[in-house]
Structure formats: C-alpha cells, structure tokens
Scaffold this motif. Structure first.
Motif, PDB file in Angstrom:
ATOM      1  N   VAL A  75       2.395  -9.428  16.299  1.00  0.00           N
ATOM      2  CA  VAL A  75       2.875  -9.167  14.939  1.00  0.00           C
ATOM      3  C   VAL A  75       2.110  -7.980  14.371  1.00  0.00           C
ATOM      4  O   VAL A  75       0.897  -7.848  14.583  1.00  0.00           O
ATOM      5  N   ALA A  76       2.817  -7.099  13.669  1.00  0.00           N
ATOM      6  CA  ALA A  76       2.183  -5.949  13.003  1.00  0.00           C
ATOM      7  C   ALA A  76       2.048  -6.250  11.515  1.00  0.00           C
ATOM      8  O   ALA A  76       3.004  -6.674  10.864  1.00  0.00           O
ATOM      9  N   GLU A  77       0.848  -6.035  10.988  1.00  0.00           N
ATOM     10  CA  GLU A  77       0.544  -6.295   9.585  1.00  0.00           C
ATOM     11  C   GLU A  77       0.454  -4.971   8.828  1.00  0.00           C
ATOM     12  O   GLU A  77       0.439  -3.891   9.435  1.00  0.00           O
ATOM     13  N   PRO A  78       0.372  -5.012   7.481  1.00  0.00           N
ATOM     14  CA  PRO A  78       0.205  -3.774   6.699  1.00  0.00           C
ATOM     15  C   PRO A  78      -1.008  -2.967   7.150  1.00  0.00           C
ATOM     16  O   PRO A  78      -2.017  -3.520   7.558  1.00  0.00           O
ATOM     17  N   ASN A  79      -0.887  -1.656   7.100  1.00  0.00           N
ATOM     18  CA  ASN A  79      -1.910  -0.688   7.501  1.00  0.00           C
ATOM     19  C   ASN A  79      -1.985  -0.511   9.013  1.00  0.00           C
ATOM     20  O   ASN A  79      -2.890   0.149   9.515  1.00  0.00           O
ATOM     21  N   SER A  80      -1.034  -1.104   9.744  1.00  0.00           N
ATOM     22  CA  SER A  80      -0.971  -0.858  11.186  1.00  0.00           C
ATOM     23  C   SER A  80       0.277  -0.018  11.469  1.00  0.00           C
ATOM     24  O   SER A  80       1.096   0.215  10.581  1.00  0.00           O
ATOM     25  N   PHE A  81       0.411   0.440  12.711  1.00  0.00           N
ATOM     26  CA  PHE A  81       1.603   1.208  13.088  1.00  0.00           C
ATOM     27  C   PHE A  81       2.046   0.791  14.475  1.00  0.00           C
ATOM     28  O   PHE A  81       1.288   0.187  15.239  1.00  0.00           O
ATOM     29  N   PHE A  82       3.306   1.080  14.804  1.00  0.00           N
ATOM     30  CA  PHE A  82       3.843   0.668  16.091  1.00  0.00           C
ATOM     31  C   PHE A  82       4.910   1.654  16.554  1.00  0.00           C
ATOM     32  O   PHE A  82       5.405   2.480  15.774  1.00  0.00           O
ATOM     33  N   GLY A  83       5.268   1.537  17.824  1.00  0.00           N
ATOM     34  CA  GLY A  83       6.258   2.444  18.403  1.00  0.00           C
ATOM     35  C   GLY A  83       5.647   3.678  19.003  1.00  0.00           C
ATOM     36  O   GLY A  83       6.357   4.591  19.452  1.00  0.00           O
ATOM     37  N   GLU A  84       4.288   3.726  19.046  1.00  0.00           N
ATOM     38  CA  GLU A  84       3.623   4.954  19.502  1.00  0.00           C
ATOM     39  C   GLU A  84       3.801   5.206  20.997  1.00  0.00           C
ATOM     40  O   GLU A  84       3.888   6.347  21.437  1.00  0.00           O
ATOM     41  N   PHE A  85       3.871   4.118  21.793  1.00  0.00           N
ATOM     42  CA  PHE A  85       4.007   4.323  23.243  1.00  0.00           C
ATOM     43  C   PHE A  85       5.339   4.990  23.590  1.00  0.00           C
ATOM     44  O   PHE A  85       5.400   5.912  24.399  1.00  0.00           O
ATOM     45  N   GLY A  86       6.397   4.498  22.957  1.00  0.00           N
ATOM     46  CA  GLY A  86       7.704   5.081  23.211  1.00  0.00           C
ATOM     47  C   GLY A  86       7.778   6.535  22.760  1.00  0.00           C
ATOM     48  O   GLY A  86       8.391   7.376  23.419  1.00  0.00           O
ATOM     49  N   VAL A  87       7.123   6.829  21.636  1.00  0.00           N
ATOM     50  CA  VAL A  87       7.110   8.201  21.130  1.00  0.00           C
ATOM     51  C   VAL A  87       6.350   9.123  22.080  1.00  0.00           C
ATOM     52  O   VAL A  87       6.747  10.260  22.326  1.00  0.00           O
TER      53      VAL A  87
ATOM     54  N   MET B  32       0.842  -1.190   0.000  1.00  0.00           N
ATOM     55  CA  MET B  32       0.000   0.000   0.000  1.00  0.00           C
ATOM     56  C   MET B  32       0.881   1.245   0.000  1.00  0.00           C
ATOM     57  O   MET B  32       2.041   1.191   0.429  1.00  0.00           O
ATOM     58  N   ASP B  33       0.325   2.359  -0.470  1.00  0.00           N
ATOM     59  CA  ASP B  33       1.112   3.597  -0.464  1.00  0.00           C
ATOM     60  C   ASP B  33       0.899   4.344   0.847  1.00  0.00           C
ATOM     61  O   ASP B  33      -0.073   4.127   1.577  1.00  0.00           O
ATOM     62  N   LEU B  34       1.822   5.254   1.139  1.00  0.00           N
ATOM     63  CA  LEU B  34       1.815   5.970   2.421  1.00  0.00           C
ATOM     64  C   LEU B  34       0.553   6.817   2.586  1.00  0.00           C
ATOM     65  O   LEU B  34      -0.031   6.878   3.678  1.00  0.00           O
ATOM     66  N   GLU B  35       0.102   7.469   1.510  1.00  0.00           N
ATOM     67  CA  GLU B  35      -1.039   8.384   1.601  1.00  0.00           C
ATOM     68  C   GLU B  35      -2.326   7.686   2.053  1.00  0.00           C
ATOM     69  O   GLU B  35      -3.200   8.320   2.659  1.00  0.00           O
ATOM     70  N   SER B  36      -2.453   6.376   1.743  1.00  0.00           N
ATOM     71  CA  SER B  36      -3.686   5.658   2.079  1.00  0.00           C
ATOM     72  C   SER B  36      -3.580   4.891   3.401  1.00  0.00           C
ATOM     73  O   SER B  36      -4.498   4.151   3.757  1.00  0.00           O
ATOM     74  N   HIS B  37      -2.489   5.054   4.113  1.00  0.00           N
ATOM     75  CA  HIS B  37      -2.319   4.347   5.379  1.00  0.00           C
ATOM     76  C   HIS B  37      -3.316   4.853   6.431  1.00  0.00           C
ATOM     77  O   HIS B  37      -3.654   6.033   6.467  1.00  0.00           O
ATOM     78  N   ARG B  38      -3.768   3.933   7.287  1.00  0.00           N
ATOM     79  CA  ARG B  38      -4.740   4.245   8.326  1.00  0.00           C
ATOM     80  C   ARG B  38      -4.312   5.439   9.186  1.00  0.00           C
ATOM     81  O   ARG B  38      -5.092   6.343   9.474  1.00  0.00           O
ATOM     82  N   PHE B  39      -3.023   5.453   9.585  1.00  0.00           N
ATOM     83  CA  PHE B  39      -2.540   6.504  10.482  1.00  0.00           C
ATOM     84  C   PHE B  39      -2.649   7.874   9.818  1.00  0.00           C
ATOM     85  O   PHE B  39      -3.094   8.848  10.434  1.00  0.00           O
ATOM     86  N   ILE B  40      -2.269   7.969   8.560  1.00  0.00           N
ATOM     87  CA  ILE B  40      -2.332   9.246   7.836  1.00  0.00           C
ATOM     88  C   ILE B  40      -3.772   9.713   7.713  1.00  0.00           C
ATOM     89  O   ILE B  40      -4.079  10.913   7.777  1.00  0.00           O
ATOM     90  N   GLY B  41      -4.715   8.739   7.575  1.00  0.00           N
ATOM     91  CA  GLY B  41      -6.119   9.085   7.404  1.00  0.00           C
ATOM     92  C   GLY B  41      -6.757   9.728   8.614  1.00  0.00           C
ATOM     93  O   GLY B  41      -7.844  10.320   8.501  1.00  0.00           O
ATOM     94  N   TYR B  42      -6.108   9.648   9.784  1.00  0.00           N
ATOM     95  CA  TYR B  42      -6.667  10.277  10.981  1.00  0.00           C
ATOM     96  C   TYR B  42      -6.554  11.816  10.933  1.00  0.00           C
ATOM     97  O   TYR B  42      -7.289  12.513  11.630  1.00  0.00           O
TER      98      TYR B  42
END
Length: 379
Positions: free
Chosen positions: A69-81, A1-11
């Motif tokens: 496990v993290a799959e496409p369209n998910s994100f991780f590392g948010e707690f540390g950030v 998938m492309d970056l623009e359509s990622h779930r996180f960007i859509g927020y």
C-alpha cells in the motif's frame, strides 16, 4: 499535503522542483477507482498527496493478492517509468486518493539534467521501498499458504466430526423423549444448541480461510440476542467463576446475521475469560445507541493486552501467552463486523483491564421484512 512539500519534489533543486510542479497533473480518485492495471504500458510516475493506493497481483481467476500500500508522501510507478516494462501490479485508490502524476517523457528529461546526487538519493529511496515491498509480499504469500492449509485442516475436521455430532444429537433427542420433565428438556436444548454452535464455529474458520462468507441478515433485537448468548454460556461462566452482567437499557435493533455476531461475542468474551487466568473476575456487556450506531462493548478487569501485540491484534495468527491459541479469534471477529458494515476496536491498560467495542448499523426497517442472504468478501 501540497505538491510542493512532497518528498519526491524535495529531491530536486529549486528550478527543477518548480518545473516538476508545473508539469504535474493533480487528480482526485474516488474509492475503488482503478489507476492502472497489471500489464499496462507505463506512462506516468504518481505522487500520493492524500489517501491510500493499494497494489495487488492477479492470483486465481478473478481474485487478487494484495502486495503493498502507498501512503501520502510516497510515490509509485517509478520502475515502469525507468525501464519501460509493463506494470507488475494493478493500483486502486482506497478510501479516495489525491495523486499528482508526471509523464514519463517529462520526468526522463528532468532526470537527464539532474545532478548525480539527486539521482543517487532517488535510487536510495527506491531501493529501500523495494526491500519493504518484497518483505510485505513474502508475508502475504506466507499468510496465503497458512490460510490454504488451515482451510484444508478445518474441512477435514468438519468431515470427521459430523458423524459423532449426529450421534450426540440423536442421543439428545432420545433422552428428550424418555424424560419429558422441564429440566431435562432444557439440558437437551442446550446440547443441541452447543453442537450447532461448534459446527458453526468450524464453518466460520473455513469461510475465513476462503476469504468470503454468507450473511443471512434480518432485523435483530439486541436484547434477545444477548440473552441468548448468556443462556448458551451460563454453565461456562459458572465453571470459570466469572461474574457476568448484561447492561442494556433501551430497545435496539440491528440488521445482522445474529449467529455470526454471537460468534464475534464468543471470541471476544472467550479472550476476556482467558485473560483472567483462572481467577475470579468480572465481564460486562453493554449495548447502547451512540451516534446512530449500535455500540456493544465487552469489558473485563483482567491484566490488559500486552503492548507488544496491540498494533497487530486483529491480524491473523497473532497470539500471546495462550497454549494452543491459533491467533484467529480477533481476526475473524474483525472480518465479520466489517462484513456487516461496522467497526471494531479496543482500549486496554494493565490497571483497568480491556474493553472491546463493536459498532453495527441500526435497523429502522419494518420487522416483518424478509431475510436477506448475500455472499460477502472478507478483507
């Protein structure tokens, strides 16, 4: 998938979303690449665009326990950030992964200017993911405890059984010496092979509980291996009223630990016979070369595998309708096949029964090549 359509960007609102895409760094990670280690100071949020990322925590020594496990369209590392605390697990790319990462400083700046609704949506998603991760982690810990208990039990059984098994072997040898006729010799050979087979099956469960096994690979004639399997099970098939057939029409050689592949076949054929529920039925093993692999299939005309367990059939401790079943047979079979660099799967429906297939690498080696013994990690 492309970056623009990622779930996180859509927020985010269009202007902020565009800025995030401009600031994000897109990177490809090969299989096994370490993205970050447990305990590291966090500096990026990661968005999964392609592939998978596995998270694990250090358990004992150099061993790690998989958490999630993290799959496409998910994100991780948010707690540390968000809280700046060290990473709680390590992250490794599995099968190759494409990730977009946004630095902590850039992300915090954008979040400070974001509307409250955006922040609420993000925290809602993060909370759901936390629940899922916690559930998966608990399941992993329960499985680990079960495996440890299983290992202790099998170890005790092996210790207690070796003495009577030795007595049976000695008695068989004595009968062989007293009765040299061909039929008695064959029965004594069968007794000896079955004792070794029982010990091998127990050792297999013990190795599975420990998470590693020893493979003694050599060039194996598949036809001879299947004929040996039939010889070991002839009495069993007859007692169950099963019509048995081997269909192999070409020479096929694999580089494998034949004893372990025989145990895979035993588990799968045993399941097929149990599925026939004490009625007459047919079991056929077919071996052929397909797409530069050796493919062995086990077909029965039973009632098929219940749909409710099909998605988890190869998980440990999954069983259905079998009294005394441990739910380990297919899990061990899968671990052995994959340790050989192969694959296993099945097709099943009530009208046509079930067909399991195993794909193993072909051997094109010189037949006099030495046996290779290696320790292999089981997944």
């Amino acid at each position: 998938m492309d970056l623009e359509s990622h779930r996180f960007i859509g927020y985010f609102e269009p202007e902020q979303a565009q800025k995030l895409c401009q600031l994000a760094l897109v990177e490809d990670h090969p299989d096994g690449d370490l993205i970050f280690e447990e305990g590291e100071i966090p500096d990026y949020l990661y968005l999964v665009l392609k592939g998978r990322v596995e998270f694990s925590k250090r358990a004992e020594g150099d061993r790690y326990q998989v958490v999630t496990v993290a799959e496409p369209n998910s994100f991780f590392g948010e707690f540390g950030v968000l809280d700046g605390q060290p990473r709680s697990a390590r992250a490794i790319a599995k099968g190759g992964a494409t990730l977009a990462k946004v630095s902590r400083d850039h992300l915090m700046t954008i979040l400070r200017d974001a509307r409250g609704e955006v922040v609420l949506q993000l925290f809602s998603y993060i909370t759901r993911q936390l629940r899922v991760t916690t559930t998966q982690y608990v399941k992993q810990m329960v499985r680990k405890q079960k495996m440890e208990l299983l290992g202790e039990m099998v170890n005790t059984i092996l210790h207690d059984f070796r003495s009577p098994f030795t007595g049976i072997q000695l008695s068989s040898s004595m009968i062989r010496e007293l009765h040299p006729d061909e039929e008695t010799q064959e029965w004594c050979d069968l007794i000896s092979m079955q004792i070794q087979r029982m010990l091998g099956m127990a050792e297999e469960v013990l190795e599975f509980s420990r998470g590693s096994t020893t493979l003694s690979r050599r060039r194996v004639d598949v036809r001879e291996m299947l004929e040996r399997f039939e010889n070991l099970n002839r009495v069993y098939f007859q007692s169950c009223g099963i019509e048995w057939k081997i269909d192999i029409r070409e020479e096929i050689y694999i580089r494998a630990d034949s004893n372990k592949i025989l145990r895979v076949l035993q588990n799968l054929v045993g399941n097929a016979i149990e599925a026939l529920e004490d009625r007459e039925g047919h079991v056929t093993i077919t071996a052929q070369i397909r797409d530069n692999w050796c493919e062995i299939s086990i077909q029965d005309d039973g009632p098929g595998i219940p749909e409710m367990i099909q998605d988890h059939l190869f998980d440990a401790f999954v069983t259905y309708g079998k009294q005394g079943g441990t739910g380990l047979g297919t899990a061990i079979a899968k671990s052995i096949v994959e340790a050989h660099g192969g694959a296993i799967g099945f097709e099943s429906n009530p009208a046509a029964g079930t067909t399991f297939w195993i794909r193993l690498p072909l051997s094109h080696d010189d037949p006099i090549r030495d046996e290779i013994v290696e320790e292999v990690r089981l997944v």
